[in-house]
Design a protein around this motif. Structure first.
Motif, PDB file in Angstrom:
ATOM      1  N   UNK A 162     121.667 -74.367  76.063  1.00  0.00           N
ATOM      2  CA  UNK A 162     122.727 -73.922  75.230  1.00  0.00           C
ATOM      3  C   UNK A 162     122.122 -73.082  73.992  1.00  0.00           C
ATOM      4  N   UNK A 163     120.915 -73.506  73.519  1.00  0.00           N
ATOM      5  CA  UNK A 163     120.374 -72.959  72.399  1.00  0.00           C
ATOM      6  C   UNK A 163     119.310 -71.897  72.277  1.00  0.00           C
ATOM      7  N   UNK A 164     119.856 -70.684  71.785  1.00  0.00           N
ATOM      8  CA  UNK A 164     119.075 -69.533  71.923  1.00  0.00           C
ATOM      9  C   UNK A 164     118.971 -68.896  70.421  1.00  0.00           C
ATOM     10  N   UNK A 214     111.301 -63.231  68.778  1.00  0.00           N
ATOM     11  CA  UNK A 214     111.287 -63.155  70.290  1.00  0.00           C
ATOM     12  C   UNK A 214     112.516 -63.129  70.787  1.00  0.00           C
ATOM     13  N   UNK A 215     113.079 -62.419  71.698  1.00  0.00           N
ATOM     14  CA  UNK A 215     114.338 -62.325  71.895  1.00  0.00           C
ATOM     15  C   UNK A 215     114.440 -61.998  73.612  1.00  0.00           C
ATOM     16  N   UNK A 233     111.127 -71.384  71.731  1.00  0.00           N
ATOM     17  CA  UNK A 233     111.821 -71.961  72.664  1.00  0.00           C
ATOM     18  C   UNK A 233     111.370 -71.442  73.958  1.00  0.00           C
ATOM     19  N   UNK A 234     110.606 -72.411  75.130  1.00  0.00           N
ATOM     20  CA  UNK A 234     109.953 -71.763  76.350  1.00  0.00           C
ATOM     21  C   UNK A 234     111.120 -71.644  77.104  1.00  0.00           C
ATOM     22  N   UNK A 235     110.769 -71.293  78.262  1.00  0.00           N
ATOM     23  CA  UNK A 235     111.650 -71.383  79.509  1.00  0.00           C
ATOM     24  C   UNK A 235     112.235 -72.592  80.075  1.00  0.00           C
ATOM     25  N   UNK A 236     111.563 -73.753  79.690  1.00  0.00           N
ATOM     26  CA  UNK A 236     111.990 -75.036  79.844  1.00  0.00           C
ATOM     27  C   UNK A 236     112.778 -75.763  78.740  1.00  0.00           C
ATOM     28  N   UNK A 237     113.154 -74.723  77.946  1.00  0.00           N
ATOM     29  CA  UNK A 237     113.972 -75.200  76.770  1.00  0.00           C
ATOM     30  C   UNK A 237     113.501 -76.217  75.868  1.00  0.00           C
ATOM     31  N   UNK A 238     111.817 -76.156  75.670  1.00  0.00           N
ATOM     32  CA  UNK A 238     111.298 -76.966  74.633  1.00  0.00           C
ATOM     33  C   UNK A 238     110.853 -76.216  73.596  1.00  0.00           C
ATOM     34  N   UNK A 252     101.952 -66.340  76.997  1.00  0.00           N
ATOM     35  CA  UNK A 252     101.224 -67.576  77.759  1.00  0.00           C
ATOM     36  C   UNK A 252     102.079 -68.648  77.856  1.00  0.00           C
ATOM     37  N   UNK A 253     102.768 -68.976  76.994  1.00  0.00           N
ATOM     38  CA  UNK A 253     103.465 -70.118  76.930  1.00  0.00           C
ATOM     39  C   UNK A 253     104.738 -69.996  77.409  1.00  0.00           C
ATOM     40  N   UNK A 254     105.138 -68.732  77.782  1.00  0.00           N
ATOM     41  CA  UNK A 254     106.659 -68.350  78.505  1.00  0.00           C
ATOM     42  C   UNK A 254     107.698 -68.512  77.521  1.00  0.00           C
ATOM     43  N   UNK A 255     107.371 -67.998  76.369  1.00  0.00           N
ATOM     44  CA  UNK A 255     108.314 -68.190  75.252  1.00  0.00           C
ATOM     45  C   UNK A 255     109.439 -66.988  75.463  1.00  0.00           C
ATOM     46  N   UNK A 256     110.718 -67.715  75.390  1.00  0.00           N
ATOM     47  CA  UNK A 256     111.930 -66.711  75.504  1.00  0.00           C
ATOM     48  C   UNK A 256     112.427 -66.420  74.261  1.00  0.00           C
ATOM     49  N   UNK A 257     112.454 -67.343  73.113  1.00  0.00           N
ATOM     50  CA  UNK A 257     113.008 -67.128  71.831  1.00  0.00           C
ATOM     51  C   UNK A 257     112.206 -67.682  70.896  1.00  0.00           C
ATOM     52  N   UNK A 258     112.116 -66.810  69.687  1.00  0.00           N
ATOM     53  CA  UNK A 258     111.203 -67.326  68.774  1.00  0.00           C
ATOM     54  C   UNK A 258     111.842 -66.478  67.368  1.00  0.00           C
ATOM     55  N   UNK A 259     111.614 -67.156  66.182  1.00  0.00           N
ATOM     56  CA  UNK A 259     111.722 -66.905  64.787  1.00  0.00           C
ATOM     57  C   UNK A 259     110.656 -67.407  64.150  1.00  0.00           C
ATOM     58  N   UNK A 260     110.338 -66.800  62.878  1.00  0.00           N
ATOM     59  CA  UNK A 260     109.604 -67.217  62.059  1.00  0.00           C
ATOM     60  C   UNK A 260     110.103 -67.616  60.758  1.00  0.00           C
ATOM     61  N   UNK A 261     109.325 -68.621  59.997  1.00  0.00           N
ATOM     62  CA  UNK A 261     109.661 -69.044  58.619  1.00  0.00           C
ATOM     63  C   UNK A 261     108.725 -70.110  58.296  1.00  0.00           C
ATOM     64  N   UNK A 262     108.907 -71.357  58.445  1.00  0.00           N
ATOM     65  CA  UNK A 262     108.214 -72.419  57.959  1.00  0.00           C
ATOM     66  C   UNK A 262     108.711 -73.098  56.545  1.00  0.00           C
ATOM     67  N   UNK A 263     107.792 -74.171  56.110  1.00  0.00           N
ATOM     68  CA  UNK A 263     106.801 -74.596  57.038  1.00  0.00           C
ATOM     69  C   UNK A 263     107.116 -75.669  58.119  1.00  0.00           C
ATOM     70  N   UNK A 264     106.133 -76.035  59.018  1.00  0.00           N
ATOM     71  CA  UNK A 264     106.319 -76.838  60.041  1.00  0.00           C
ATOM     72  C   UNK A 264     106.736 -78.247  59.298  1.00  0.00           C
TER      73      UNK A 264
END
Length: 370
Positions: A162-164, A214-215, A233-238, A252-264
């Motif tokens: 449910x999280x995108x 990534x959207x 977030x990849x296609x397996x919701x990880x 390569x990691x099949x990322x479906x959604x991503x944003x940047x900021x940080x730090x980890x």
């Protein structure tokens, strides 16, 4: 009275009558001038008092307090310049310096298990492994969080599908949206702000990301890099967290959604080295994930009497309490808001109202992610 004295008195009265009387406008101007002078003196006095108080905070006997004050100010886009009133650029750079974080290992997907959602039985909903209960059965748990000098909310979303990342690439460069608008546009039930954006002097319109996005599997602004870290977030919701990911690594990691900021904050169950984290206090937004794949979305209020703000280490500790295997800080400050149900549940630090942003973390309605 003799005749000469009498004549002088008459002449004196006549002379007075001949003197031009002060006009009403001149009287008003004189009064306004006095008022403006008093206001100017008051403003100058207040400026001296404020500068003096700042001087004590910045130049006082505690270098640690000065460092925290400076780094907190410098994280803001609108008033970061205040630190420059007291310190040279070289001094500020020294205060902001932290130990360089090492490269994080790729996310270990074996640390995550398929989630078994808690079912409601005749005795009511049961607590999960972390002691949390989904009382209303909507798959979302809202827990208040408190720490030394701060308060906020943790949102636990049991079904990670449910999280995108909510975004509107066609609007990049034109306009941003408030989290409320993103929630409405995606027919979602909850949301927060997400990645960074171009914001010159705190006056940006939230339309243009300042780092990779990534959207729906499409990569945007990869040439901007990842800033201090990426939440993907990849296609397996990880949820993958890292200092950076190239465009090819995202693919390569099949990322479906991503944003940047940080730090980890936490990677593969290991907390970030505290020496790599700035000691500033501000409003915060972060995202994490438990081993059962439940998503953790955190917002902490700041710049208020009731909640000064949290440090990155505070975020680490909150995320650890909620079982995060991976976690990363997102954009914060005056952008930090959390919408749930029919309104914002936290208090924004923005003095100009809810800010528009180019990306958001959204929670879709049940079943929408299937």
């Amino acid at each position: 009275m003799n005749e000469m004295a009498h004549a002088q008195a008459i002449n004196s009265l006549f002379a007075e009558e001949q003197q031009p009387k002060e006009s009403a406008w001149k009287k008003i101007g004189r009064v306004v001038g006095k008022i403006l002078l008093i206001l100017l003196e008051t403003v100058v006095l207040l400026a001296v008092v404020v500068y003096g108080a700042g001087y004590i905070a910045m130049k006082g006997p505690s270098p640690a307090a000065a460092r925290r004050t400076v780094t907190s100010l410098r994280e803001t886009s609108a008033i970061g310049f205040i630190a420059n009133l007291y310190f040279a650029d070289e001094q500020i750079a020294e205060m902001e310096k932290v130990k360089e974080a090492e490269e994080y290992a790729p996310t270990d997907t074996s640390l995550f298990t398929e989630q078994v959602l808690t079912k409601t039985d005749s005795e009511g909903p049961a607590a999960d492994a972390w002691g949390l209960v989904d009382d209303d059965g909507d798959g979302i748990i809202i827990e208040p969080v408190h720490g030394h000098g701060f308060s906020g909310y943790m949102m636990v979303v049991l079904d990670p599908s449910r999280v995108i990342v909510g975004s509107s690439p066609r609007s990049y460069g034109a306009r941003g949206f408030t989290v409320e608008q993103f929630v409405a546009n995606f027919d979602a039930v909850a949301g927060t702000n997400a990645g960074g954006f171009l914001d010159p002097n705190g006056t940006g319109n939230g339309s243009t990301p300042d780092s990779t996005v990534v959207y729906e599997g499409q990569v945007y602004f990869s040439e901007f890099g990842c800033g201090g870290g990426i939440a993907a977030i990849d296609s397996d919701n990880i949820l993958h967290v890292s200092k950076r990911m190239t465009k090819q690594e995202l693919i390569d990691n099949d990322i479906q959604y991503a944003v940047c900021y940080g730090p980890v904050l936490i990677s593969n169950g290991e907390a970030a080295d505290p020496e790599t984290l700035a000691d500033s206090l501000n409003p915060r937004t972060a995202i994490g994930q438990r081993s059962d794949k439940a998503m953790l979305i955190l917002v902490i209020d700041g710049r208020q009497a009731s909640s000064i703000g949290a440090s990155y280490q505070d975020e680490v500790e909150v995320m650890q309490r909620f079982g995060a295997v991976n976690a990363i800080n997102l954009d914060g400050g005056s952008s930090s808001v959390m919408w749930y149900g029919d309104g914002y549940i936290n208090k924004t630090a923005s003095v100009i109202g809810i800010r528009p942003v180019p990306t958001s973390i959204l929670v879709l309605k049940e079943g929408a992610g299937e």
